[in-house]
Design a protein around this motif. Structure first.
Motif, PDB file in Angstrom:
ATOM      1  N   LEU A 103       9.893   1.656   5.591  1.00 55.16           N
ATOM      2  CA  LEU A 103      10.110   0.420   5.369  1.00 55.16           C
ATOM      3  C   LEU A 103      11.140   0.057   4.479  1.00 55.16           C
ATOM      4  CD1 LEU A 103       6.247  -0.522   4.428  1.00 55.16           C
ATOM      5  CD2 LEU A 103       7.355  -0.879   6.614  1.00 55.16           C
ATOM      6  N   SER A 104      11.716   1.016   3.882  1.00 54.59           N
ATOM      7  CA  SER A 104      12.811   0.663   3.171  1.00 54.59           C
ATOM      8  C   SER A 104      13.936  -0.195   4.088  1.00 54.59           C
ATOM      9  CB  SER A 104      13.625   1.857   2.539  1.00 54.59           C
ATOM     10  OG  SER A 104      13.896   2.684   3.541  1.00 54.59           O
ATOM     11  N   LYS A 105      13.973  -0.006   5.231  1.00 55.55           N
ATOM     12  CA  LYS A 105      15.008  -0.405   6.175  1.00 55.55           C
ATOM     13  C   LYS A 105      14.784  -2.068   6.262  1.00 55.55           C
ATOM     14  CE  LYS A 105      14.786   3.220   9.246  1.00 55.55           C
ATOM     15  NZ  LYS A 105      14.428   3.647  10.723  1.00 55.55           N
ATOM     16  N   VAL A 106      13.630  -2.446   5.753  1.00 59.91           N
ATOM     17  CA  VAL A 106      13.504  -3.963   5.742  1.00 59.91           C
ATOM     18  C   VAL A 106      12.927  -4.414   4.362  1.00 59.91           C
ATOM     19  CG1 VAL A 106      13.099  -4.221   8.150  1.00 59.91           C
ATOM     20  CG2 VAL A 106      11.136  -3.756   6.831  1.00 59.91           C
ATOM     21  N   ARG A 107      13.344  -3.976   3.456  1.00 62.87           N
ATOM     22  CA  ARG A 107      12.889  -3.950   2.065  1.00 62.87           C
ATOM     23  C   ARG A 107      12.674  -5.551   1.422  1.00 62.87           C
ATOM     24  NH1 ARG A 107      13.942  -0.653  -1.272  1.00 62.87           N
ATOM     25  NH2 ARG A 107      14.962   0.732  -0.167  1.00 62.87           N
ATOM     26  N   GLU A 108      13.562  -6.283   2.256  1.00 62.02           N
ATOM     27  CA  GLU A 108      13.742  -7.718   1.759  1.00 62.02           C
ATOM     28  C   GLU A 108      12.310  -8.564   2.257  1.00 62.02           C
ATOM     29  OE1 GLU A 108      15.210  -7.635   5.818  1.00 62.02           O
ATOM     30  OE2 GLU A 108      15.610  -6.362   3.988  1.00 62.02           O
ATOM     31  N   LYS A 109      11.576  -8.104   3.167  1.00 57.79           N
ATOM     32  CA  LYS A 109      10.411  -8.695   3.598  1.00 57.79           C
ATOM     33  C   LYS A 109       9.129  -7.729   3.357  1.00 57.79           C
ATOM     34  CE  LYS A 109      10.240  -7.242   8.423  1.00 57.79           C
ATOM     35  NZ  LYS A 109      10.330  -7.686   9.883  1.00 57.79           N
ATOM     36  N   VAL A 110       9.233  -7.115   2.410  1.00 55.72           N
ATOM     37  CA  VAL A 110       8.103  -6.052   2.033  1.00 55.72           C
ATOM     38  C   VAL A 110       7.585  -6.622   0.630  1.00 55.72           C
ATOM     39  CG1 VAL A 110       7.250  -3.721   1.331  1.00 55.72           C
ATOM     40  CG2 VAL A 110       8.870  -4.081   3.299  1.00 55.72           C
ATOM     41  N   ILE A 111       6.241  -6.777   0.290  1.00 58.72           N
ATOM     42  CA  ILE A 111       5.519  -6.782  -1.115  1.00 58.72           C
ATOM     43  C   ILE A 111       4.777  -5.433  -1.369  1.00 58.72           C
ATOM     44  CG2 ILE A 111       3.984  -8.215  -2.465  1.00 58.72           C
ATOM     45  CD1 ILE A 111       4.465 -10.489  -0.440  1.00 58.72           C
ATOM     46  N   LEU A 112       5.101  -5.002  -2.390  1.00 61.32           N
ATOM     47  CA  LEU A 112       4.430  -3.492  -2.586  1.00 61.32           C
ATOM     48  C   LEU A 112       2.961  -4.162  -3.454  1.00 61.32           C
ATOM     49  CD1 LEU A 112       4.078  -0.746  -2.714  1.00 61.32           C
ATOM     50  CD2 LEU A 112       5.472  -0.659  -4.981  1.00 61.32           C
TER      51      LEU A 112
ATOM     52  N   TYR B 209       3.165   1.368 -12.448  1.00 60.13           N
ATOM     53  CA  TYR B 209       4.437   1.630 -12.655  1.00 60.13           C
ATOM     54  C   TYR B 209       5.052   2.896 -11.789  1.00 60.13           C
ATOM     55  CZ  TYR B 209       3.906  -2.407 -15.752  1.00 60.13           C
ATOM     56  OH  TYR B 209       3.674  -3.607 -16.165  1.00 60.13           O
ATOM     57  N   GLU B 210       4.130   3.771 -11.623  1.00 59.11           N
ATOM     58  CA  GLU B 210       4.511   5.193 -11.094  1.00 59.11           C
ATOM     59  C   GLU B 210       4.730   4.707  -9.515  1.00 59.11           C
ATOM     60  OE1 GLU B 210       1.814   7.916  -9.077  1.00 59.11           O
ATOM     61  OE2 GLU B 210       0.267   7.073 -10.490  1.00 59.11           O
ATOM     62  N   PHE B 211       4.414   3.609  -8.855  1.00 59.74           N
ATOM     63  CA  PHE B 211       4.800   3.317  -7.700  1.00 59.74           C
ATOM     64  C   PHE B 211       6.206   2.744  -7.365  1.00 59.74           C
ATOM     65  CE2 PHE B 211      -0.076   2.711  -7.709  1.00 59.74           C
ATOM     66  CZ  PHE B 211      -0.373   3.717  -6.925  1.00 59.74           C
ATOM     67  N   MET B 212       6.785   2.513  -8.442  1.00 59.24           N
ATOM     68  CA  MET B 212       8.326   1.931  -8.466  1.00 59.24           C
ATOM     69  C   MET B 212       9.170   3.072  -7.827  1.00 59.24           C
ATOM     70  SD  MET B 212       8.498  -0.389 -12.191  1.00 59.24           S
ATOM     71  CE  MET B 212      10.292  -0.726 -11.596  1.00 59.24           C
ATOM     72  N   SER B 213       8.559   4.205  -7.956  1.00 59.59           N
ATOM     73  CA  SER B 213       9.436   5.212  -7.241  1.00 59.59           C
ATOM     74  C   SER B 213       9.280   5.026  -5.842  1.00 59.59           C
ATOM     75  CB  SER B 213       8.612   6.761  -7.848  1.00 59.59           C
ATOM     76  OG  SER B 213       7.441   6.585  -6.930  1.00 59.59           O
TER      77      SER B 213
ATOM     78  N   PHE C 123      10.582  -0.172  -4.068  1.00 59.03           N
ATOM     79  CA  PHE C 123      10.268  -1.613  -3.673  1.00 59.03           C
ATOM     80  C   PHE C 123       9.942  -2.522  -4.903  1.00 59.03           C
ATOM     81  CE2 PHE C 123       8.938   0.806   0.120  1.00 59.03           C
ATOM     82  CZ  PHE C 123       9.474   0.083   0.946  1.00 59.03           C
ATOM     83  N   GLY C 124      10.512  -2.112  -5.991  1.00 61.68           N
ATOM     84  CA  GLY C 124      10.322  -2.830  -7.457  1.00 61.68           C
ATOM     85  C   GLY C 124       8.887  -2.756  -7.994  1.00 61.68           C
ATOM     86  N   GLU C 125       8.618  -3.649  -8.831  1.00 63.01           N
ATOM     87  CA  GLU C 125       7.335  -3.713  -9.547  1.00 63.01           C
ATOM     88  C   GLU C 125       6.216  -4.103  -8.625  1.00 63.01           C
ATOM     89  OE1 GLU C 125       5.259  -5.755 -13.314  1.00 63.01           O
ATOM     90  OE2 GLU C 125       7.192  -5.235 -13.354  1.00 63.01           O
ATOM     91  N   PRO C 126       5.123  -3.146  -8.384  1.00 62.77           N
ATOM     92  CA  PRO C 126       4.046  -3.843  -7.313  1.00 62.77           C
ATOM     93  C   PRO C 126       3.239  -4.904  -7.833  1.00 62.77           C
ATOM     94  CG  PRO C 126       3.437  -1.672  -8.415  1.00 62.77           C
ATOM     95  CD  PRO C 126       5.029  -1.832  -9.060  1.00 62.77           C
ATOM     96  N   PHE C 127       2.628  -5.215  -7.108  1.00 61.71           N
ATOM     97  CA  PHE C 127       1.783  -6.571  -7.526  1.00 61.71           C
ATOM     98  C   PHE C 127       0.477  -6.210  -7.770  1.00 61.71           C
ATOM     99  CE2 PHE C 127      -0.524 -10.582  -7.884  1.00 61.71           C
ATOM    100  CZ  PHE C 127       0.599 -11.490  -8.488  1.00 61.71           C
TER     101      PHE C 127
END
Length: 446
Positions: free
Chosen positions: A108-117, A132-136, A139-143
């Motif tokens: 999914l990193s190929k289209v990270r601009e349209k991904v919401i974690l 915060y461990e999911f920031m690894s 995709f930035g800070e998860p919601f």
């Protein structure tokens, strides 16, 4: 106008189906604690803050699948990348980051601009410290949300709308009649398009399901521009294969949504099936003008009663679209194909027809006199007047003392009487019933 497509992806048992149900306010997706329960795809229309969109619930990776895990992960992610405008990548706060999450994240990193974690199962403030461990994943800070309880869902939907607003909007086709050609696979849709367009614009084979995508084709007839949308055939749900065919079905539904006129095409050699009924029902529920086309008429042995028997059968199997014109054609030989344009134009005119209020209320007075409304409670039931508030589809509003006293049976009676009096052939009529006084806020649609 094409609706944005939101795909929910992630490994099994992270709460994708629960989130799907929460967004749609339904329980149409199966939710279970066993991994891999969602094996086929679910999609629903949803809306938030005036924005409508299509939400797709995808199955997670099935560990017990015969396929190699890496290939399964890649397959899931590639479908989401190809078809979705926004991707909700759901992870499980209770479990933490897994190797499967990492693999999905890489693709999914190929289209990270349209991904919401989305970090699910954040039931309280203490759980928020775990996200915060999911920031690894990159995709930035998860919601943080809790789909089961609905925790933080309002804020999440506000964020989702911001992503939807970034999706490029298709321009409206100017001065054109949008025509969607729909039906089961292998009824001859592509052959008909080829005949209409005068060239082999689509691949035509004897293999059902050749057309995967919806394709727009433009032409003019008597100065009027037409846009024909040739769609993939709609299969029965249990025959829709994992992945590509599911999205073909979704594109077909999208084509119906943006059409002005739906040509429901059937094979004259086949009986009317449950799938034909579902296609017709979807088009009617979405208030589309409808024309029924029986193809391969050249292969039918005929006598003076054949057409009448077909019409009687269709009216019996598809009673909710008896108002639709019926055409008997052969895409192969060209028999009656040229009349399709005239029929579309006639239906379009019927759909745009407006009845003066004075004429409507004279009709209403006669109709009520012939069969007055009543209610099982014995309460007084009164319809005061009626007005047509829009065209295409023809939409009527009836003002009454209390809409709840107008029974379903009587609402259908009024709609049938409108059609008997004013025709509206091929057009799906909408009717609303609005109250007065303390019931003024009550509006019921039939």
């Amino acid at each position: 106008m094409r609706k944005s497509v939101i795909a929910i992806v992630g490994r099994p048992n992270v709460g994708k189906s629960t989130l799907f149900n929460r967004i749609c306010h339904t329980r149409s997706a199966i939710v279970d604690f066993e991994e891999g329960v969602t094996r086929d795809r679910k999609h629903e229309e949803a809306d938030w803050a005036g924005h409508s969109f299509i939400i797709v619930d995808t199955g997670g990776i099935i560990p017990k699948s015969c396929d190699v895990m890496d290939r399964a992960i890649k397959f899931q992610a590639e479908i989401a990348i190809e078809e979705a405008d926004v991707i909700l990548f759901v992870v499980d706060t209770k479990t933490g980051t897994t190797d499967i999450d990492m693999e999905i994240g890489k693709i999914l990193s190929k289209v990270r601009e349209k991904v919401i974690l989305v970090a699910n199962k954040v039931d309280n403030e203490k759980d928020e410290l775990e996200i915060y461990e999911f920031m690894s994943l990159g995709f930035g800070e998860p919601f943080p949300i809790a789909a089961v309880q609905g925790r933080n869902m309002g804020n999440f939907m506000d964020l989702l709308v911001k992503y939807i607003e970034k999706v490029p909007v298709e321009e409206e086709k100017e001065d054109t009649i949008q025509v969607a050609l729909v039906g089961k696979p292998n009824v001859g849709k592509s052959s008909l398009i080829n005949r209409i367009m005068g060239s082999d614009v689509n691949i035509v084979t004897d293999t059902p399901g050749t057309t995967r995508d919806s394709i727009d084709m433009n032409l003019r007839y008597k100065g009027q521009k037409f846009t024909f949308i040739d769609t993939a055939g709609l299969r029965r749900k249990k025959r829709i294969k994992y992945g590509v065919e599911y999205f073909s079905t979704m594109r077909t539904i999208d084509s119906i949504n943006r059409a002005d006129v739906v040509l429901l095409m059937m094979d004259a050699n086949d009986v009317i099936s449950a799938q034909d009924q579902k296609i017709a029902s979807y088009a009617a529920r979405n208030h589309k003008d409808i024309i029924v086309i029986f193809n391969k008429w050249d292969l039918i042995e005929k006598d003076n009663y054949t057409i009448g028997e077909y019409i009687q059968s269709m009216n019996s199997e598809l009673p909710f679209i008896q108002y639709a014109p019926k055409m008997f054609i052969s895409a192969l030989t060209g028999q009656r194909v040229s009349k399709i344009f005239e029929t579309i134009l006639e239906v379009e005119e019927e759909s745009k027809k407006r009845i003066p209020t004075s004429q409507l209320n004279k009709f209403l007075e006669r109709t009520i006199t012939k069969f007055p409304p009543s209610h099982s409670s014995g309460k007084h039931t009164k319809i005061y007047y009626c007005s047509q508030i829009r065209t295409h589809p023809p939409t009527f509003i009836f003002f009454c003392n209390n809409p709840k006293l107008i029974t379903v049976h009587y609402r259908r009676y009024l709609k049938n009487q409108i059609r008997a009096e004013f025709k509206f052939e091929g057009a799906t009529i909408r009717t609303f019933f609005r109250g007065r006084g303390e019931y003024a806020e009550y509006i019921i649609e039939d």
